[in-house]
Design an enzyme around this catalytic site. Structure first.
Site, PDB file in Angstrom:
ATOM      1  N   SER A 136       0.557  22.276   6.561  1.00  0.00           N
ATOM      2  CA  SER A 136      -0.231  22.857   6.979  1.00  0.00           C
ATOM      3  C   SER A 136      -1.838  22.870   7.599  1.00  0.00           C
ATOM      4  O   SER A 136      -2.386  22.469   6.695  1.00  0.00           O
ATOM      5  CB  SER A 136      -0.065  24.329   6.836  1.00  0.00           C
TER       6      SER A 136
HETATM    7  N1  SAH Z   1       3.820  24.668   3.208  1.00  0.00           N
HETATM    8  C1  SAH Z   1       4.249  23.743   3.137  1.00  0.00           C
HETATM    9  C2  SAH Z   1       4.104  23.229   5.078  1.00  0.00           C
HETATM   10  C3  SAH Z   1       5.381  22.522   5.251  1.00  0.00           C
HETATM   11  S1  SAH Z   1       5.943  22.519   7.235  1.00  0.00           S
HETATM   12  C4  SAH Z   1       3.192  22.472   2.899  1.00  0.00           C
HETATM   13  O1  SAH Z   1       1.789  23.159   2.416  1.00  0.00           O
HETATM   14  O2  SAH Z   1       3.193  21.145   2.820  1.00  0.00           O
HETATM   15  C5  SAH Z   1       6.828  24.015   6.542  1.00  0.00           C
HETATM   16  C6  SAH Z   1       8.916  23.779   5.550  1.00  0.00           C
HETATM   17  O3  SAH Z   1       9.184  24.349   6.161  1.00  0.00           O
HETATM   18  C7  SAH Z   1       9.285  22.128   6.261  1.00  0.00           C
HETATM   19  O4  SAH Z   1       9.151  21.330   5.555  1.00  0.00           O
HETATM   20  C8  SAH Z   1      10.685  22.574   6.674  1.00  0.00           C
HETATM   21  O5  SAH Z   1      11.989  21.161   6.691  1.00  0.00           O
HETATM   22  C9  SAH Z   1      10.293  24.082   6.200  1.00  0.00           C
HETATM   23  N2  SAH Z   1      11.219  24.951   6.534  1.00  0.00           N
HETATM   24  C10 SAH Z   1      11.969  25.143   8.128  1.00  0.00           C
HETATM   25  N3  SAH Z   1      12.485  26.146   7.579  1.00  0.00           N
HETATM   26  C11 SAH Z   1      13.221  26.013   6.370  1.00  0.00           C
HETATM   27  C12 SAH Z   1      14.114  27.389   5.812  1.00  0.00           C
HETATM   28  N4  SAH Z   1      15.256  27.506   6.760  1.00  0.00           N
HETATM   29  N5  SAH Z   1      14.289  27.189   4.848  1.00  0.00           N
HETATM   30  C13 SAH Z   1      12.799  26.460   3.799  1.00  0.00           C
HETATM   31  N6  SAH Z   1      12.524  25.919   4.320  1.00  0.00           N
HETATM   32  C14 SAH Z   1      12.824  25.214   5.549  1.00  0.00           C
END
Ligand code: SAH
Length: 289
Positions: A136
């Site tokens: 993000s």
């Molecule tokens: N906080 C992260 C942002 C990752 S993007 C960072 O600092 O890099 C969002 C993430 O949410 C992705 O990796 C995606 O795979 C995950 N995601 C989506 N649906 C999800 C679910 N139901 N349970 C766990 N993770 C999920």
């Protein structure tokens, strides 16, 4: 700048992503990494804070504080300066919470992206981390954590749950403002990536879980704060029930058009909901892969 609208929970989706301009940052139709950077560039005057480095990273992150003989030192010094510039920009963008700014100043974001993208790690944009997912943008990480901390306990967060570990960057920032951080990722490859990125930093208060975050983590509940890094059409009920009374959940909600929703548990079976600014996140998905 953000206008708030408090309503009772539950609400239909249309109330979160309606087409009115209420609940949005004035003059910005849709907050994207691009508009956020443009906004920042338009401000001239600002007084950057002098955040103190959280002791956790000051003492435990050799990658951030290299020895005098380390060949990597010039690159690290550049990162520190670029990271400080990012924090200055966050202030211009409206982040006020000193503890959040200090955490953003201490977290080595460049170590969480592919080395080929390290030079872009501190720009105000989301970046690819593989598996069609993104880390993000700094502004939204800081803003969501700031909202989480703006609670009735004066910012105290004992136990926090993050849905969507991704590369682990936001979990690291959270670990500097909360006593314990639990983070769930549904993509095995990213769960492993986050473990590898966080391991050398020796952060003692993060627990990573591989699983479907839509179910929450009942075995560790209740949480003072829950933060979703992926957008669903609604916030899963299971997560609402895993908040302490007085706890806060912040989540992007919507499809093509999304807004941040702040949900506060006001009693054993009551929640209030506030629609905040527009945002843009990858989708929340069921199950694991
Ligand atoms: N906080 C992260 C942002 C990752 S993007 C960072 O600092 O890099 C969002 C993430 O949410 C992705 O990796 C995606 O795979 C995950 N995601 C989506 N649906 C999800 C679910 N139901 N349970 C766990 N993770 C999920």
């Amino acid at each position: 700048m953000t206008s708030k609208k408090t309503r009772q929970f539950p609400l239909p989706l249309s109330s979160v992503v309606d087409s009115s301009s209420k609940g949005r940052r004035a003059g910005i139709d849709r907050l994207t990494p691009q508009t956020a950077s443009r906004n920042a560039a338009q401000h001239h005057q600002h007084n950057p804070p002098k955040p103190t480095l959280p002791s956790a990273l000051r003492t435990r992150a050799p990658a951030v504080v290299p020895s005098a003989t380390s060949v990597a030192r010039p690159a690290m010094l550049v990162s520190n300066a670029v990271r400080r510039a990012m924090v200055d920009r966050l202030v211009v963008q409206g982040i006020r919470d000193e503890k959040v700014l200090a955490a953003m100043d201490a977290a080595p974001r460049h170590l969480f992206v592919d080395p080929a993208l390290a030079s872009q790690a501190y720009i105000d944009a989301s970046l690819p981390i593989g598996y069609h997912q993104t880390i993000s943008q700094p502004y939204i990480v800081a803003r969501m954590i700031e909202i989480l901390r703006d609670n009735r306990q004066g910012g105290k967060l004992d136990k926090v749950l993050e849905i969507g570990t991704g590369c682990g960057y936001q979990a690291l920032v959270l670990s500097m403002v909360a006593k314990e951080v639990y983070s769930i990722e549904r993509i095995k490859g990213l769960h492993e990536l986050a473990k590898n990125r966080l391991r050398p930093l020796l952060v003692p208060n993060i627990r990573l879980h591989y699983g479907d975050g839509m179910l929450g983590l009942p075995q560790a509940a209740p949480f003072d704060g829950i933060i979703l890094a992926a957008a669903g059409m609604e916030v899963p009920d299971a997560l609402l029930k895993q908040l302490v009374v007085g706890g806060r959940l912040i989540a992007p909600v919507g499809g093509e058009r999304q807004a941040l929703a702040l949900i506060e548990r006001t009693g054993p079976s009551s929640w209030s909901r506030t629609v905040m600014e527009d945002c843009h996140f990858v989708p929340l998905r069921k199950g694991v892969v």
